[in-house]
Every structure is written in C-alpha cells, then in structure tokens.
Design a protein around this motif. Structure first.
Motif, PDB file in Angstrom:
ATOM      1  N   ILE A   1      14.280  -2.019  -1.953  1.00  0.00           N
ATOM      2  CA  ILE A   1      13.223  -2.596  -1.106  1.00  0.00           C
ATOM      3  C   ILE A   1      11.988  -1.697  -1.142  1.00  0.00           C
ATOM      4  O   ILE A   1      12.103  -0.471  -1.016  1.00  0.00           O
ATOM      5  N   ALA A   2      10.825  -2.288  -1.332  1.00  0.00           N
ATOM      6  CA  ALA A   2       9.584  -1.501  -1.307  1.00  0.00           C
ATOM      7  C   ALA A   2       9.482  -0.790   0.045  1.00  0.00           C
ATOM      8  O   ALA A   2       9.617  -1.443   1.084  1.00  0.00           O
ATOM      9  N   PRO A   3       9.270   0.538   0.069  1.00  0.00           N
ATOM     10  CA  PRO A   3       9.270   1.282   1.345  1.00  0.00           C
ATOM     11  C   PRO A   3       8.327   0.694   2.401  1.00  0.00           C
ATOM     12  O   PRO A   3       8.650   0.680   3.582  1.00  0.00           O
ATOM     13  N   GLU A   4       7.190   0.164   1.944  1.00  0.00           N
ATOM     14  CA  GLU A   4       6.218  -0.379   2.914  1.00  0.00           C
ATOM     15  C   GLU A   4       6.682  -1.716   3.508  1.00  0.00           C
ATOM     16  O   GLU A   4       6.141  -2.179   4.516  1.00  0.00           O
ATOM     17  N   LYS A   5       7.692  -2.350   2.872  1.00  0.00           N
ATOM     18  CA  LYS A   5       8.242  -3.612   3.393  1.00  0.00           C
ATOM     19  C   LYS A   5       9.606  -3.404   4.061  1.00  0.00           C
ATOM     20  O   LYS A   5      10.227  -4.364   4.518  1.00  0.00           O
ATOM     21  N   ASP A   6      10.048  -2.163   4.111  1.00  0.00           N
ATOM     22  CA  ASP A   6      11.375  -1.820   4.643  1.00  0.00           C
ATOM     23  C   ASP A   6      11.316  -1.750   6.175  1.00  0.00           C
ATOM     24  O   ASP A   6      11.281  -0.668   6.767  1.00  0.00           O
ATOM     25  N   VAL A   7      11.310  -2.925   6.811  1.00  0.00           N
ATOM     26  CA  VAL A   7      11.141  -2.970   8.276  1.00  0.00           C
ATOM     27  C   VAL A   7      12.381  -2.496   9.041  1.00  0.00           C
ATOM     28  O   VAL A   7      12.340  -2.307  10.253  1.00  0.00           O
ATOM     29  N   ASP A   8      13.489  -2.290   8.331  1.00  0.00           N
ATOM     30  CA  ASP A   8      14.680  -1.686   8.946  1.00  0.00           C
ATOM     31  C   ASP A   8      14.554  -0.165   9.010  1.00  0.00           C
ATOM     32  O   ASP A   8      15.288   0.495   9.738  1.00  0.00           O
ATOM     33  N   GLY A   9      13.655   0.399   8.179  1.00  0.00           N
ATOM     34  CA  GLY A   9      13.445   1.850   8.177  1.00  0.00           C
ATOM     35  C   GLY A   9      14.568   2.645   7.553  1.00  0.00           C
ATOM     36  O   GLY A   9      14.751   3.823   7.854  1.00  0.00           O
TER      37      GLY A   9
ATOM     38  N   HIS B   1      15.094   2.998   4.058  1.00  0.00           N
ATOM     39  CA  HIS B   1      14.778   3.541   2.733  1.00  0.00           C
ATOM     40  C   HIS B   1      14.611   5.057   2.833  1.00  0.00           C
ATOM     41  O   HIS B   1      14.069   5.575   3.815  1.00  0.00           O
ATOM     42  N   VAL B   2      15.059   5.766   1.783  1.00  0.00           N
ATOM     43  CA  VAL B   2      15.019   7.234   1.819  1.00  0.00           C
ATOM     44  C   VAL B   2      13.594   7.762   2.012  1.00  0.00           C
ATOM     45  O   VAL B   2      13.391   8.819   2.638  1.00  0.00           O
ATOM     46  N   ILE B   3      12.601   7.046   1.535  1.00  0.00           N
ATOM     47  CA  ILE B   3      11.205   7.486   1.747  1.00  0.00           C
ATOM     48  C   ILE B   3      10.849   7.407   3.228  1.00  0.00           C
ATOM     49  O   ILE B   3      10.229   8.316   3.788  1.00  0.00           O
ATOM     50  N   ASN B   4      11.273   6.329   3.885  1.00  0.00           N
ATOM     51  CA  ASN B   4      10.990   6.215   5.323  1.00  0.00           C
ATOM     52  C   ASN B   4      11.779   7.231   6.149  1.00  0.00           C
ATOM     53  O   ASN B   4      11.254   7.792   7.121  1.00  0.00           O
ATOM     54  N   THR B   5      13.034   7.475   5.768  1.00  0.00           N
ATOM     55  CA  THR B   5      13.809   8.478   6.517  1.00  0.00           C
ATOM     56  C   THR B   5      13.202   9.861   6.321  1.00  0.00           C
ATOM     57  O   THR B   5      13.161  10.668   7.249  1.00  0.00           O
TER      58      THR B   5
ATOM     59  N   MET C   1       8.266   3.879   8.553  1.00  0.00           N
ATOM     60  CA  MET C   1       8.779   2.692   9.230  1.00  0.00           C
ATOM     61  C   MET C   1      10.029   3.183   9.957  1.00  0.00           C
ATOM     62  O   MET C   1      10.942   3.726   9.334  1.00  0.00           O
ATOM     63  N   VAL C   2      10.059   3.026  11.280  1.00  0.00           N
ATOM     64  CA  VAL C   2      11.127   3.626  12.088  1.00  0.00           C
ATOM     65  C   VAL C   2      12.260   2.624  12.303  1.00  0.00           C
ATOM     66  O   VAL C   2      11.997   1.472  12.667  1.00  0.00           O
ATOM     67  N   PRO C   3      13.528   3.025  12.096  1.00  0.00           N
ATOM     68  CA  PRO C   3      14.645   2.100  12.335  1.00  0.00           C
ATOM     69  C   PRO C   3      14.571   1.478  13.733  1.00  0.00           C
ATOM     70  O   PRO C   3      14.222   2.149  14.713  1.00  0.00           O
TER      71      PRO C   3
ATOM     72  N   THR D   1       7.384  -5.563  11.674  1.00  0.00           N
ATOM     73  CA  THR D   1       6.842  -6.513  10.690  1.00  0.00           C
ATOM     74  C   THR D   1       5.322  -6.634  10.846  1.00  0.00           C
ATOM     75  O   THR D   1       4.591  -6.689   9.850  1.00  0.00           O
ATOM     76  N   VAL D   2       4.849  -6.639  12.094  1.00  0.00           N
ATOM     77  CA  VAL D   2       3.393  -6.658  12.339  1.00  0.00           C
ATOM     78  C   VAL D   2       2.759  -5.373  11.793  1.00  0.00           C
ATOM     79  O   VAL D   2       1.724  -5.412  11.112  1.00  0.00           O
ATOM     80  N   THR D   3       3.390  -4.235  12.075  1.00  0.00           N
ATOM     81  CA  THR D   3       2.887  -2.947  11.570  1.00  0.00           C
ATOM     82  C   THR D   3       2.798  -2.969  10.047  1.00  0.00           C
ATOM     83  O   THR D   3       1.782  -2.576   9.461  1.00  0.00           O
ATOM     84  N   ALA D   4       3.863  -3.469   9.405  1.00  0.00           N
ATOM     85  CA  ALA D   4       3.907  -3.519   7.939  1.00  0.00           C
ATOM     86  C   ALA D   4       2.802  -4.425   7.384  1.00  0.00           C
ATOM     87  O   ALA D   4       2.126  -4.070   6.413  1.00  0.00           O
ATOM     88  N   ALA D   5       2.606  -5.588   8.016  1.00  0.00           N
ATOM     89  CA  ALA D   5       1.567  -6.532   7.559  1.00  0.00           C
ATOM     90  C   ALA D   5       0.184  -5.897   7.645  1.00  0.00           C
ATOM     91  O   ALA D   5      -0.635  -6.034   6.724  1.00  0.00           O
TER      92      ALA D   5
END
Length: 298
Positions: free
Chosen positions: A115-123, A125-129, A140-142, A282-286
């Motif tokens: 999943i693209a890190p910027e679209k990973d709304v579950d938070g 992805h290793v980049i987001n963690t 993106m925070v879980p 999802t709003v933050t990501a958009a």
C-alpha cells in the motif's frame, strides 16, 4: 460506587464523524474534492464482514466515496497485490484499507507494504510506523491508538505532559504505536508484556493505563492507581453463567470503576473511535495528496 468518569466512546466518535462530515462538505464545495476510501475484504470471516459493513456505511454517511472490493478466499497473493497497486494508482482513492486477517496463504506483511504509505489510512506501513516512532507529524497514525489518544487528551484538558503512562501489550497494531504517541505527548512511557517482572506493580504506578493485551478482565482493581485514567482496548467474548456470551475488555470494569478516575467501557468505549479515526485519516490523506490544508471546522 466511585465517581469514576465513564468515557463515552460512542458519543465521542459521533462528534468526530460530525466534524469529518463538515470537512468533507467544505472540501467538496471549495476544492471540488471528494475523499475516497477503498476497503478490500478477502474471504468470509463474519467479524470482518461486520466491520467492513460498518466502515462502508459510515464512510457514505460522512459524504465520502466508498469503494468496496470483495474477493474470494482463494485469491492468489499476486492477484491481491495487483489490486492494491491499481488502487495506489487510482486518483479517486485517497485511503486504502485491507481488512485483516487475510487467508493463511497470503502474507499480511507483503500486502501492507504494497500500500502506498500516503494512502495507508490504517497506519501499518513500515514508513508510517517509522515516522510515528521518530515523532514526525507526517505519519498516518493507526486508528485505535489515535482514538485512545483523542479521548485521553480530552479528559486531561489537552495536555498529557509529564504523566506516567503504562501500556499493557506490545502489538504492532495497538501497543507499540500507543507507546510512541504517548511519548510524543511528553509522557513517561512503560510498555509491559508477558515477560514483564511484577506487571501489577508497573501498572500501579500509571496515571494513564492502556490495556491492549486480549485477556478478559486481566486488570484488577489492585493493579490500578487511585484516580488513574484507564483505557480498555480489549474485546473478549466470554460465556456467562446462563450459557450466553458477552463482550468484556481486558479490564475488570466492575472492580476498576471503583478506583479509577476515568475509564472506557467495553463495548462502547474505544471500539466506535476506531472507525471514526479511520474516516478522519482518510480526510487527512486526501488533503495531503492534493497539497491543501485540512478544513478547520468546529
């Protein structure tokens, strides 16, 4: 009965969803942008089906675009990765959520990392963690830990600075990101787990106690510092004496409510906040993907 404040996650989540709906309205009106959330469900897991149904319903109620992709349990790993890649490339999709658990033959880690890190709304992805662990505002925070933090900040009037926090459990989904969030709020954080020596004593020192371990009613009254804020992330189904089942948390609510300053119930505490925070993410990501500021709404 103590006067412990019962933190009503249901009401809190409703307010978050109202705020998200207003933000979506403004984005549509001023930016011609409709945030889109894609949810992928593989197989027939009954709990997952309920979660996905609720996510789709609440996404649409907030005025967002909801895209649902249901796939048979025998889908190959490569087919699922190809689907994720197509969602990464779809400009109408700002958030991607692949519902876990996945069938045994598919690597959850591989799918999450696809999943693209910027679209990973579950938070997850290793980049987001990594961004979260280093205190970056770009993570993106879980959703579950984010919901817990929002309720804690509300209870403490905005600042958690200097509080002693204990997180029970070290999962990648709740325990670890919860610890990182609390550290970023200038708490003194201890994570306890199955190998911790004298776990009760560690818990008793906490101003903030977050239980996310998956063991029914594990936290007893004598584990809790009088006046502490207790956040119960656990969802455990137990059998009652009459042969029925009911949901309980990791905290023995009836006992702990007598000593805590504040406590979340199960059900109706942390649970509703998870989907509300997914919508907020999802709003933050958009907004980030379109390089615009998030609308400020009351």
């Amino acid at each position: 009965m103590s006067d412990a404040k019962i933190i009503d996650g249901k009401a809190f989540a409703q307010n978050v969803r109202k705020r998200v709906a207003k933000q979506v309205e403004e984005l549509k009106h001023y930016e011609n942008l409709t945030p889109g959330l894609a949810v992928v469900l593989v197989g027939e897991d009954p709990a997952s089906q309920v979660y996905v149904r609720n996510k789709v319903k609440q996404t649409e109620e907030c005025g967002m675009k909801s895209l649902e992709y249901r796939r048979d349990p025998d889908i190959s790993e490569q087919e699922l990765l190809t689907l994720v890649q197509s969602l990464n490339e779809n400009p109408e999709v700002h958030g991607i959520l692949v519902q876990l658990p996945l069938p045994k033959h598919i690597s959850e880690e591989k799918v999450i990392e696809a999943i693209a890190p910027e679209k990973d709304v579950d938070g997850f992805h290793v980049i987001n963690t990594g961004l979260l662990a280093t205190g970056s505002k770009d993570a993106m925070v879980p959703c579950t830990p984010l919901g817990c933090l929002m309720m804690l900040k509300d209870y403490f009037g905005g600042s958690l600075s200097g509080k002693r926090a204990v997180v029970v459990g070290r999962s990648n989904i709740v325990g670890k990101p919860m610890g990182a969030l609390l550290l970023n709020e200038s708490c003194t954080v201890t994570t306890v787990h199955s190998r911790t020596v004298d776990i009760e004593e560690e818990c008793r020192r906490a101003d903030i106690l977050v239980a996310a371990v998956g063991r029914a009613k594990m936290i007893k009254a004598d584990w809790v510092k009088p006046g502490a804020a207790v956040i119960d992330v656990g969802i455990n189904r137990i059998e009652t004496p009459d042969g029925k089942t009911k949901l309980v948390g990791d905290v023995d609510f009836d006992e702990v409510v007598e000593v805590a300053g504040a406590i979340t119930p199960v059900p109706g505490g942390v649970g509703p906040m998870t989907i509300a925070c997914l919508l907020a993410n999802t709003v933050t990501a958009a907004c980030r993907q379109n390089k615009i500021d998030e609308p400020k709404v009351d």
